[in-house]
Motif scaffolding. Structure first.
Motif, PDB file in Angstrom:
ATOM      1  N   ALA A 267       0.487  17.098   9.549  1.00  0.00           N
ATOM      2  CA  ALA A 267       0.814  15.728   9.189  1.00  0.00           C
ATOM      3  C   ALA A 267       0.557  14.780  10.350  1.00  0.00           C
ATOM      4  CB  ALA A 267       2.272  15.640   8.738  1.00  0.00           C
ATOM      5  N   GLY A 268       1.038  15.153  11.541  1.00  0.00           N
ATOM      6  CA  GLY A 268       0.822  14.310  12.707  1.00  0.00           C
ATOM      7  C   GLY A 268      -0.641  14.186  13.065  1.00  0.00           C
ATOM      8  N   PHE A 269      -1.356  15.280  12.986  1.00  0.00           N
ATOM      9  CA  PHE A 269      -2.782  15.295  13.349  1.00  0.00           C
ATOM     10  C   PHE A 269      -3.590  14.381  12.435  1.00  0.00           C
ATOM     11  CE2 PHE A 269      -7.095  16.916  13.358  1.00  0.00           C
ATOM     12  CZ  PHE A 269      -7.326  17.215  14.703  1.00  0.00           C
ATOM     13  N   ARG A 270      -3.450  14.564  11.118  1.00  0.00           N
ATOM     14  CA  ARG A 270      -4.251  13.787  10.177  1.00  0.00           C
ATOM     15  C   ARG A 270      -3.887  12.300  10.229  1.00  0.00           C
ATOM     16  NH1 ARG A 270      -4.106  13.943   5.133  1.00  0.00           N
ATOM     17  NH2 ARG A 270      -6.338  13.591   4.807  1.00  0.00           N
ATOM     18  N   GLU A 271      -2.599  12.012  10.199  1.00  0.00           N
ATOM     19  CA  GLU A 271      -2.206  10.606  10.134  1.00  0.00           C
ATOM     20  C   GLU A 271      -2.589   9.855  11.405  1.00  0.00           C
ATOM     21  OE1 GLU A 271      -0.316   7.028   8.680  1.00  0.00           O
ATOM     22  OE2 GLU A 271      -1.565   8.685   7.952  1.00  0.00           O
ATOM     23  N   CYS A 272      -2.422  10.483  12.557  1.00  0.00           N
ATOM     24  CA  CYS A 272      -2.716   9.763  13.793  1.00  0.00           C
ATOM     25  C   CYS A 272      -4.208   9.679  14.064  1.00  0.00           C
ATOM     26  CB  CYS A 272      -1.963  10.390  14.957  1.00  0.00           C
ATOM     27  SG  CYS A 272      -0.192  10.042  14.843  1.00  0.00           S
ATOM     28  N   CYS A 273      -4.975  10.603  13.531  1.00  0.00           N
ATOM     29  CA  CYS A 273      -6.425  10.438  13.583  1.00  0.00           C
ATOM     30  C   CYS A 273      -6.828   9.234  12.740  1.00  0.00           C
ATOM     31  CB  CYS A 273      -7.116  11.703  13.089  1.00  0.00           C
ATOM     32  SG  CYS A 273      -8.920  11.656  13.211  1.00  0.00           S
ATOM     33  N   MET A 274      -6.230   9.104  11.554  1.00  0.00           N
ATOM     34  CA  MET A 274      -6.573   7.974  10.691  1.00  0.00           C
ATOM     35  C   MET A 274      -5.987   6.657  11.199  1.00  0.00           C
ATOM     36  SD  MET A 274      -6.783   9.396   6.773  1.00  0.00           S
ATOM     37  CE  MET A 274      -5.210  10.235   6.656  1.00  0.00           C
ATOM     38  N   LEU A 275      -4.783   6.704  11.770  1.00  0.00           N
ATOM     39  CA  LEU A 275      -4.207   5.485  12.327  1.00  0.00           C
ATOM     40  C   LEU A 275      -5.028   4.958  13.496  1.00  0.00           C
ATOM     41  CD1 LEU A 275      -0.328   6.042  12.341  1.00  0.00           C
ATOM     42  CD2 LEU A 275      -1.590   4.242  11.146  1.00  0.00           C
ATOM     43  N   SER A 276      -5.765   5.838  14.124  1.00  0.00           N
ATOM     44  CA  SER A 276      -6.615   5.406  15.233  1.00  0.00           C
ATOM     45  C   SER A 276      -7.724   4.477  14.753  1.00  0.00           C
ATOM     46  CB  SER A 276      -7.215   6.619  15.959  1.00  0.00           C
ATOM     47  OG  SER A 276      -6.189   7.386  16.554  1.00  0.00           O
ATOM     48  N   HIS A 277      -8.006   4.477  13.441  1.00  0.00           N
ATOM     49  CA  HIS A 277      -8.828   3.437  12.825  1.00  0.00           C
ATOM     50  C   HIS A 277      -7.910   2.238  12.592  1.00  0.00           C
ATOM     51  CE1 HIS A 277     -12.645   5.330  11.950  1.00  0.00           C
ATOM     52  NE2 HIS A 277     -12.044   6.376  11.440  1.00  0.00           N
TER      53      HIS A 277
END
Length: 238
Positions: free
Chosen positions: A154-164
């Motif tokens: 959850a942390g990995f996917r969301e923070c990769c996308m939040l980096s956009h």
């Protein structure tokens, strides 16, 4: 089953390997007795497409396996969607860091949109032309922290996308605030430290592959995520 039995909108509960999915589906049935369950479909995009195939109304609620519906969520008060391109997202409470926004939230989606999702997009639900509307009501708790891998993913996917910073037209300041919270808060919660590890890893992954869309697409591959988790932390997980 008639429309009267279904209510205005059908509902599809999508689960994969969430350890708390049985409890969450039981709660969904309390709110929406007509809710269907779709379990064990390989690939996130495949599961979403399949949900559109089994939905019995043109628009339907999409509920993730780690979502626990709140008693206050009242589907009877929801107005009909105006356009086939509309996507409604309800607020949800993050079980680890307490953030309240659309991550993991219940969605009201159009079947036509879900049948034609574009996997080339990092966030393929909210693709080009989709009009995302965030509802004010808090409808659920997103309790992804039932295992080390679940919390890390959850942390990995969301923070990769939040980096956009432009994700869902999220401003840079708001995205940065959410990233800071994901990366620093909730270590005292069950598997919270794994969510923080995942958040930090997701930010680093995005920075490394920002110019490589094919590499970034891996965050939507369930098997790749599991393999990557074990590659990084095999010795730290029983």
């Amino acid at each position: 089953m008639s429309m009267n039995c279904l209510g205005t909108y059908d509902a599809v509960f999508i689960s994969y390997r969430e350890l708390n999915a049985e409890e969450h589906y039981a709660q969904a049935l309390q709110k929406m007795p007509w809710c269907q369950r779709l379990h064990g479909i390989e690939g996130m995009a495949n599961a979403y497409r399949r949900s559109a195939e089994i939905a019995r109304t043109p628009f339907y609620f999409l509920i993730d396996g780690d979502s626990l519906l709140l008693n206050e969520f009242n589907t009877d008060e929801i107005r009909p969607i105006a356009s086939s391109q509309d996507l409604l997202v309800w607020q949800t409470i993050n079980a680890v860091n307490g953030l309240v926004y659309g991550y993991g939230g219940i969605k009201l989606v159009g079947a036509d949109v879900m049948r034609n999702i574009d996997e080339s997009k990092l966030d393929f639900i909210a693709g080009d032309g989709i009009k995302v509307k965030f509802m004010k009501e808090v409808a659920s708790i997103t309790a992804f922290n039932c295992s080390p891998f679940g919390a890390w993913k959850a942390g990995f996917r969301e923070c990769c996308m939040l980096s956009h910073a432009d994700r869902f037209r999220t401003g840079e300041e708001r995205a940065a605030q959410r990233l800071r919270t994901w990366c620093t808060c909730g270590a005292d919660k069950p598997y919270g430290s794994w969510a923080i590890k995942g958040a930090l890893d997701g930010v680093s992954f995005f920075k490394e592959y920002e110019m490589d869309p094919s590499a970034l697409q891996k965050i939507n591959d369930s098997q790749w995520l599991e393999d990557e988790f074990h590659r990084r932390y095999r010795e730290n997980v029983c």
